[in-house]
Scaffold this active site. Structure first.
Site, short mmCIF file in Angstrom:
data_model
loop_
_atom_site.label_atom_id
_atom_site.label_comp_id
_atom_site.label_asym_id
_atom_site.label_seq_id
_atom_site.Cartn_x
_atom_site.Cartn_y
_atom_site.Cartn_z
N ARG A 26 0.83 -1.21 0.00
CA ARG A 26 0.00 0.00 0.00
C ARG A 26 0.86 1.25 0.00
O ARG A 26 0.49 2.27 -0.58
CB ARG A 26 -0.93 -0.02 1.22
CG ARG A 26 -2.03 1.03 1.18
CD ARG A 26 -3.11 0.77 2.20
NE ARG A 26 -2.58 0.66 3.54
CZ ARG A 26 -2.89 -0.31 4.39
NH1 ARG A 26 -3.69 -1.27 4.01
NH2 ARG A 26 -2.38 -0.33 5.61
N LYS A 35 -15.73 -11.13 2.57
CA LYS A 35 -15.03 -12.31 2.02
C LYS A 35 -15.97 -13.20 1.22
O LYS A 35 -15.56 -13.81 0.22
CB LYS A 35 -14.38 -13.11 3.15
CG LYS A 35 -13.24 -12.40 3.87
CD LYS A 35 -12.14 -11.92 2.92
CE LYS A 35 -11.23 -13.00 2.42
NZ LYS A 35 -10.11 -12.48 1.59
#
Length: 341
Positions: free
Chosen positions: A37, A175
């Site tokens: 990131r 998820k």
């Protein structure tokens, strides 16, 4: 099984699973495009750059799951993509209303990047067993077995399963929806011939390359840790899944690589070597670690014995090396090494 070295991409490469996966891929001679990131995060960058065989074989790319178009560059020229990154804590300043939206957008963008690249043969997605509960749609109890046909019902009948903390419901929805979406690219209409594999992994334990005990490792040994949140997480998994599916970090990484090296493979493969009750876990700690004060576990109701019926990965030839005892013991070794026990 295929032979030779490949160029691969691993998203979220400094995470618990991903960093160990990158290490194994480099050791096998593969070239790795690893996404982070923030390339200015020195501790995460140095973790990856210090891995053996990283010189000349590891290329770091800055890519944020909240800016999914960032991943095009990293995927370009790769033959296999391991999508491991997942948003855990929602960024309220983003364009997405929750982690599910962010995870779905990232999964869609990464799958499309794979298709656009024209070189990617297979996308392997690190899923979670929270997507595979055998609870019935009306919340009235469990089915007889847990296998790849099970999908966690995303409806209000399961409200009693989730703790007060919104994280648990957000993570489960994120998820489950992301995995279903990723799998949709495994057909010619969406994926243009891209093979897609999802690996819903059990609760992962073992050692780590990171500088602190992994959250999932702490949950594995929550019955002897003074960590209220970890114990809530363990009880949540039991409520959602009936028992606790356990898998060693080493087996998780080997399963990912097995899915890369297979000549042709696609679809959903549950990944756990053991499926045990909280009582069995507590008994192991009480027997082998009498120095700890172990939380006692009592089944609150008579439940029929849910079977772990997933054999798909092993039917393909994969072999797990770690059983429940080895996983729990390695979690304790790791927590001791980190000074948490």
């Amino acid at each position: 099984m295929r032979e030779g070295c490949s160029k691969v991409c691993v998203t979220g490469a400094s995470g618990y699973i991903a960093s160990s996966l990158v290490k194994k891929l480099l050791a096998k001679g593969h070239s790795v495009h690893a996404t982070l990131r923030d390339l200015k995060n020195e501790s995460k960058v140095s973790l990856l750059k210090s891995l053996p065989q990283s010189e000349g074989k590891l290329v770091l790319f800055e890519a944020d799951i909240y800016n999914p178009n960032d991943f095009d560059h990293a995927i370009e020229g790769c033959e296999f993509v391991f999508h491991v990154a997942t948003p855990m804590i929602h960024d309220p300043g983003s364009q997405y209303k929750n982690t599910s939206e962010a995870a779905m957008a990232a999964s869609k963008s990464i799958a499309l990047s794979c298709v656009r690249a024209g070189t990617v043969k297979r996308l392997i997605y690190t899923a979670s067993v929270v997507s595979a509960s055998s609870l019935k749609e009306d919340g009235s109890g469990f089915k007889d077995a847990m296998d790849e046909t099970c999908w966690t019902p995303l409806n209000d009948s399961l409200a009693y399963v989730y703790p007060d903390d919104p994280f648990y419901k957000d993570y489960t929805y994120s998820k489950t929806l992301s995995e279903k979406h990723v799998l949709s690219y495994g057909n010619d209409e969406n994926g243009g011939g891209l093979e897609v594999v999802t690996l819903p992994c059990g609760l992962v334990g073992g050692d780590t390359l990171q500088s602190s005990t992994p959250v999932s490792g702490v949950v594995c040994i929550a019955q002897i840790m003074q960590d209220a949140r970890a114990y809530i997480s363990l009880k949540f998994l039991k409520k959602l899944l009936g028992k606790i599916p356990l898998v060693h970090i080493d087996d998780v990484c080997e399963a990912h690589i097995f899915c890369m090296e297979s000549t042709s493979i696609s679809g959903r493969f549950l990944c756990a070597s053991s499926y045990i009750s909280l009582e069995e876990m507590a008994n192991h700690f009480a027997l082998h670690y009498p120095e700890f004060n172990v939380k006692q576990e009592y089944e609150d109701e008579l439940k029929k014995d849910i079977k772990w019926a997933s054999t798909k990965l092993c039917d393909k030839g994969f072999v797990y090396k770690y059983d429940a005892k080895m996983i729990l013991d390695d979690c304790i070794k790791c927590a001791r090494r980190m000074g948490d026990l």
